[in-house]
Design an enzyme around this catalytic site. Sequence first.
Site: not given
Length: 1041
Positions: A563, A408, A447, A459, A508, A437, A483, A440
């Site tokens: 737990c 985007a 995008q 892309k 990320n 990528d 990269v 989609e």
Amino acid sequence: MNSMEIDDSLYSRQRYVLGDTAMQKMAQSHVFLSGVGGLGVEIAKNIILAGVKEALAEATLPRIAELNPYVDVAASTVPLDETTDLSFLKHYQCVILTEVSLLLQKKINDFCHAQQPPIKFISADVYGVCSRLFCDFGDEFEVLDTTGEEPKEIFISNITQSNPGIVTCLENHPHRLETGQFLTFREVNGMSCLNGSTHQITVVSPYSFSIGDTSEMEPYLHGGIAMQVKMPKMCYFEQLEKQITNPLCVVADFSKPEAPLQIHVAMLALDHFQENFGRRPNIGCLQDAEEMLKIAMSVSETLEKKPQVNGDVVKWLSRTAQGFLPPLAAAVGGVASQEVLKAVTGKFSPLQQWLYIDVLDIVTPLEKVGSEEFLPRGDRYDALRACIGDSLCQKLHDLNVFLVGCGAIGCEMLKNFALLGVGTGQDKGLVTITDPDLIEKSNLNRQFLFRPHHIQKPKSYTAAEATLNINPYIKIDSDINKVCPATENTYSDEFYTKQDVIVTALDNVEARRYIDSRCVANLRPLIDSGTMGTKGHTEVIVPHLTESYNSHRDPPEEEIPFCTLKSFPAAIEHTIQWARDKFESSFSHKPSLFNKFWQTYPSAEEVLQRIKSGESLEGCFHVIKTLSRRPRSWTQCVELARVKFEKYFSHKALQLLHSFPLDTQLKDGSLFWQSPKRPPFPVKFEFNDPLHYGFIVSTAKLFATVYCVPFTEKDLSEETILGIISSVKVPEFRPSNKHCTHLQVVQTDETARKPDHIPVSSEDERNAIFQLEKSILSNEALETADLQMKPISFEKDDDSNGHIDFVTAASNLRAKMYNIEPADRFKTKRIAGKIIPAIATATAAVSGLVALELIKVVGGYPADAYKNCFLNLAIPIMVFTETAEVRRTEIRNGISFTIWDRWTIYGKEDFTLLDFINAVREKYGIEPTMVVQGVKMLYVPVMPGHIKRLKLTMQKLVKPSADKKYVDLTVSFAPETDGEEDLPGPPSVPAFYQKSVQVLSMITLKRLCKTGQVRGREEVLSYHFCQQHTSFNCIREKLQL
């Protein structure tokens, strides 16, 4: 868009931002947009991508119309001027004006404000280096959700019996509430009259708040959850005419709180100038600038606050008014588009009522540039040239830029590059892009360079082709590489040094940190940005001027304790993560281990023989167990799913209650089962319950897939499933009393982690031999197909694969078992798929701000010109801050360093370690005490044999590869005095061998070894030590520190 349906495959990321109610309202809204110049097109693009029902503009462009098949885009046949009958606007819920005179804006605003209900009015303008945005949504406008944030859920540890009653949260769990918010209570024991009631709170501390008089209530015992209640808020607006004289402005740059009012006056002066002369001020015309200044002085006197006129603002607005900055239009267009969506949905807090954004820091350094630099040349860049001058335009044309990511933000950045002419120089300039990528359908909502026929295409290639349609002269080199360290042969130091700037468009932190480290190593500027829903940030990193991305670290995400996931979930997020882990374990991890085992041992007979001979084969017990229980038909897949239902949602609860009955008490006498621990209750299987049935079907389908069992539509029918389930023999529950073994039934320690390996008992080994013999005798394990499984990779966006169906059913069944509020499929998909909410408005705004900083980087501007930004279009807030100045550390004798400095040592092939140490001592006046390469210690005097290494050549010690021009080392040295504070050393020291560069990092050691603490860069050293030695104390003793 059909008012009853939302195309989740297209809108899924936006649905998480707006919610379905707002999406439905938007799908029924009609919007009128006047002006499709640069700013108008930006707004049109964003609201069409968002999915309004109808968008009418004075003109329409085919490329805008094709952005969203669910939106009717039409061109208005009614000319908009002073004589226009405005009654046609009654058809619309929102009117947006761009490129409209102030007089006409007032007229249309008065008309819109007078309607019942009012037509929401938005006006936006970009002139040269200044922009404004105005909103009027009527006298009263109800906002249903002011922030869009998930309602907070607070676990209670205590409530006082007092006036006011003080509610305290669980330890280490701050409530993050604000005074005036509302909460409702449930599951409170003792003070039970609170359950179901709603209270307005006053914050007392980060861990407590008051709720009013509780003195007459019963004493609090334990438990309880407080849930935030979203309350509607009424917002009030004034008409444009009144707001002009007494503007309510949002302050974006708190270092210049007076700026909005100053720009307000300057832009009003420009409006009057255009009314008086029928044109904008001429480029570089001093007479026009003087006239503008006179008008501004006059305008200021008409305002209630009579603000002081800023002559520089007026001058630069006059000088650039005929120009146009595409990135500024992108930023303003993103904000304005979000206001449109607020107007038609009532979601998020509207802008009240003015927003001014200027880029005076771009033009201020151009003060001494001759006016001829800004004059038109008769090309597509004349409007840009009028703002930044021809020389800066040429630098943009000759720019080499590396764009990482074509999602985007990447698409928006490529559009900005094309409009700025980046990489269009005749002999210089290149835009390099990469993204691994494929496109989609869900990408198409943001995008905008992609269309439906591009789905499943790369892309980067597609984005490059689309960008050439915007500017055919741009030179783009597109790759599909990630990269990362694995691609350093492609994106080498030589590659980075050829780039003038790196722009990241990533999703990320890990990738950002890596690219930042490469930029620091190669002294390249970096501009980073990101969005999450309506939030966004931009950060500029400039060599020698600013800190780097890695200079600061966000706190790590809190992990759910093992737990909690395994036995004590308290929130729906816990049950969703449990279900997601079950999917990974059952349908991906175990099948992968199964295949790996049989690739190593291709024969069942061979495995049996090895086990009988006493050989230990890793993983054999679990593999044999899987093989012996392998379903070979659809019926067996359904039976297995039914058995799993009983194990997960009945036996597990019974075991927990067997281990910890409801009346179990802790050592201090308090109940074991109290908040946040919730006692489980077994779920009895009911075929007619859709949740139960859904689990059986989705689980059976996934088992059939991993075990390669075919099934038909008839197999999926209720009749078939019922027939199979009714004959299943469900194992009875047999309680286990294992508490303190490695096979511990119930883990209660919140700090415990999931064990990597669970030991296999001798009984299990004997059972494995028996099961494998049985399989071989029945000829079931002799076929190669039986020794193979088909692992499944979790895919959240394919609704036909049943992955989200399984996670939703499993999570909600576990939630039911623990009396936790369930989540619908939509919410489950977001949490399980770790989907980042996204919307085109924030993306456009952020990318525009990045492109504005790019101009400054290209111009080589001083540090105070750069701005980082944080924005949240929902509130709305946009905050600009100066970049963090790079920290310079003094060592001694005038020696200092920053993260950008390089200490260089030159040497030849026969250059020894002793030569290197002497060179560092002579050049920088410090005594190296240790030299490390990665985790390898090259030289530590106290280590045996290391003194002998002084005679070895550096070539032999560091073993540089042929294609590597430098080697990273770490050097330490002791401070001059024996003080408590140690001095960190420089980040790198280059040394040369045969025209190659060796980089040597330097940090200190003494305090680290004295205290055993790890601080900042010292963490690297502690890591080296821990890798090489059994204990840290051992090193301290050897070094006598």
